[in-house]
Design a protein around this motif. Sequence first.
Motif, PDB file in Angstrom:
ATOM      1  N   MET A   1       0.842  -1.296   0.031  1.00 27.67           N
ATOM      2  CA  MET A   1      -0.061  -0.056   0.066  1.00 27.67           C
ATOM      3  C   MET A   1       0.826   1.360   0.009  1.00 27.67           C
ATOM      4  N   LYS A   2       0.790   2.292  -0.909  1.00 23.70           N
ATOM      5  CA  LYS A   2       1.222   3.373  -1.078  1.00 23.70           C
ATOM      6  C   LYS A   2       1.278   4.145   0.149  1.00 23.70           C
ATOM      7  N   SER A   3       2.324   4.789   0.702  1.00 22.17           N
ATOM      8  CA  SER A   3       2.376   5.664   1.715  1.00 22.17           C
ATOM      9  C   SER A   3       2.301   7.242   1.232  1.00 22.17           C
ATOM     10  N   PRO A   4       1.269   7.751   1.749  1.00 21.06           N
ATOM     11  CA  PRO A   4       0.783   9.178   1.271  1.00 21.06           C
ATOM     12  C   PRO A   4       1.520  10.301   1.875  1.00 21.06           C
ATOM     13  N   TYR A   5       2.070  10.910   0.966  1.00 22.95           N
ATOM     14  CA  TYR A   5       3.009  12.392   1.430  1.00 22.95           C
ATOM     15  C   TYR A   5       1.893  13.420   1.615  1.00 22.95           C
ATOM     16  N   LEU A   6       1.714  13.864   2.862  1.00 24.65           N
ATOM     17  CA  LEU A   6       0.679  14.909   3.018  1.00 24.65           C
ATOM     18  C   LEU A   6       1.270  16.073   3.699  1.00 24.65           C
ATOM     19  N   GLY A   7       2.693  16.239   3.565  1.00 23.18           N
ATOM     20  CA  GLY A   7       3.458  17.465   4.095  1.00 23.18           C
ATOM     21  C   GLY A   7       4.879  16.987   4.582  1.00 23.18           C
ATOM     22  N   ALA A   8       5.502  17.992   4.880  1.00 24.77           N
ATOM     23  CA  ALA A   8       6.950  17.684   5.590  1.00 24.77           C
ATOM     24  C   ALA A   8       6.988  16.864   6.589  1.00 24.77           C
ATOM     25  N   ILE A   9       7.825  15.976   6.891  1.00 26.41           N
ATOM     26  CA  ILE A   9       7.906  15.403   8.238  1.00 26.41           C
ATOM     27  C   ILE A   9       9.060  15.937   9.143  1.00 26.41           C
ATOM     28  N   PRO A  10       8.831  16.823  10.070  1.00 29.59           N
ATOM     29  CA  PRO A  10       9.879  17.596  10.734  1.00 29.59           C
ATOM     30  C   PRO A  10      10.297  16.748  11.959  1.00 29.59           C
ATOM     31  N   LEU A  11      10.414  15.556  12.032  1.00 29.02           N
ATOM     32  CA  LEU A  11      10.909  14.872  13.151  1.00 29.02           C
ATOM     33  C   LEU A  11      12.521  14.597  12.909  1.00 29.02           C
ATOM     34  N   TYR A  12      12.771  15.230  14.562  1.00 33.94           N
ATOM     35  CA  TYR A  12      14.491  15.107  14.754  1.00 33.94           C
ATOM     36  C   TYR A  12      14.644  14.776  16.162  1.00 33.94           C
ATOM     37  N   TRP A  13      15.639  14.443  16.510  1.00 29.31           N
ATOM     38  CA  TRP A  13      16.037  13.917  17.673  1.00 29.31           C
ATOM     39  C   TRP A  13      17.177  14.535  18.318  1.00 29.31           C
ATOM     40  N   CYS A  14      17.184  15.011  19.570  1.00 34.85           N
ATOM     41  CA  CYS A  14      18.117  15.503  20.360  1.00 34.85           C
ATOM     42  C   CYS A  14      18.749  14.536  21.235  1.00 34.85           C
TER      43      CYS A  14
END
Length: 468
Positions: A1-14
């Motif tokens: 199943m295709k993963s929909p791109y709905l916007g930038a994914i701003p996930l980072y880790w400190c």
Amino acid sequence: MKSPYLGAIPLYWCDACHVPVLGKRCSCGDKTRFVGITPPGDVRPAFPSDIHLINRIYVEAFGAPLIPDGHLTLLNKVPDDDRMEEIIVGGAIVGAIRYLPQEERWEALPRPDAALLMTPKKRYVIVDPGAAPFIKDGSSVLAPGVVEIESHTEKGDEVFVIMPDGTCIGVGRAKMGADEARGVSRGQIVRLRKNAPQTCHPAPADWETAVRANHEILAIMEEDAIIFIRELSETEDLPLTVSYSGGKDSLVTLLLALKAVGPVPLIFADTGLEFPETYENVSRIAGHYDLPVFKADGEGGFWDGFSRNGPPAVNFRWCCRACKLKPVRDLIEKEWGECLSLIGQRKYESARRMKSRRVWRNPNVPNQLSAAPIQHWNALHVWLYLFQEKAPYNPLYEKGLDRIGCYMCPSSDIAHLKMIEIEYPTLWDRWRSAVIESGAANGKPENWFGSGAWRIITGGSDDEDSHY
């Protein structure tokens, strides 16, 4: 199943604070590193009930829990046949869980970095160090390279591939069970699953630290939403309201409205199909912030539609118009004639909402101008903001429910509905009886309800949107 791109994914880790950050720099001053996850990437915190479920699944599969006490965990729902959640710990995907409706069970899908958090006691294969370089390059585990295969391992199981010193060098699916594998000298024992390289630095942390780490980012998001609300309310000469559902997104929208313009009345679309906790939350919020609630009663409309159409389906959601949109339209006509409503809509929720404008009118509610202050927020923005504001959110989220609304919504996955069946047997028995009776009257097979077939109809199309 295709993963929909709905916007930038701003996930980072400190790695200094050991928390997720929604930008390239933590409030502590350190640079963060990007965390690659599957789109749409609408990550949410794992509550204790989520962690309990994950650890139960991993104990059943591998004899050991995945998530240690005190480690912040995120969940990322990804496209699958029913429900699949990526598990992020230490700034990396350490595994996933997947629900298998036909078998009515969860499956554990570990990543190699899971071995940084747990030591498998079951379902592992120990390989000769001489085979390790080939396995690390993606080759399958072949019989000549196997030192030991744990006795619980059966064909089709997910397994860890480890070195004699305990180092994990891969994960994959067993192509032979332990008994068969011990009797062969050639052949494929484990087919490895390819995983993108990632960095995992697990360490204990808490959500208060995560809120502090994201303080500056949340302040920017808050300011943008407040300016949007103020400018819109000044431009549009309409009474201002907030559509409150009892869910997290509408609660954040309300908090922003209170900061932007002060007290506003709430519109609550009561479908008659809400959870008890949702009714309690609506009352609690109204009392906590001293706000009037205007209720649009949609229960009668729902059961009238049910008698004519049968149960709503994923691709025939007549219910939204019947028990939300029409009652809200009638309520607005009675109370204000026309109004401006702030809605907790976010683009990361669906492709339809990603394409939606920030201000719009639903043709089914023409007397309501709708606006979405948090259109560009993801779920982690929402949760960190709620934690920061110490807001009284709906306790249903802490029970493992990731969506709040009608308890029998056909758009819910089977895993979600199975959870409702267990946790709310009285509500579910009411729904089961109604659907079975409808099916019997319309010639449906006996297993129409139990199989979940009631959720999809032939020739239907999902042309309804409940955000009004």
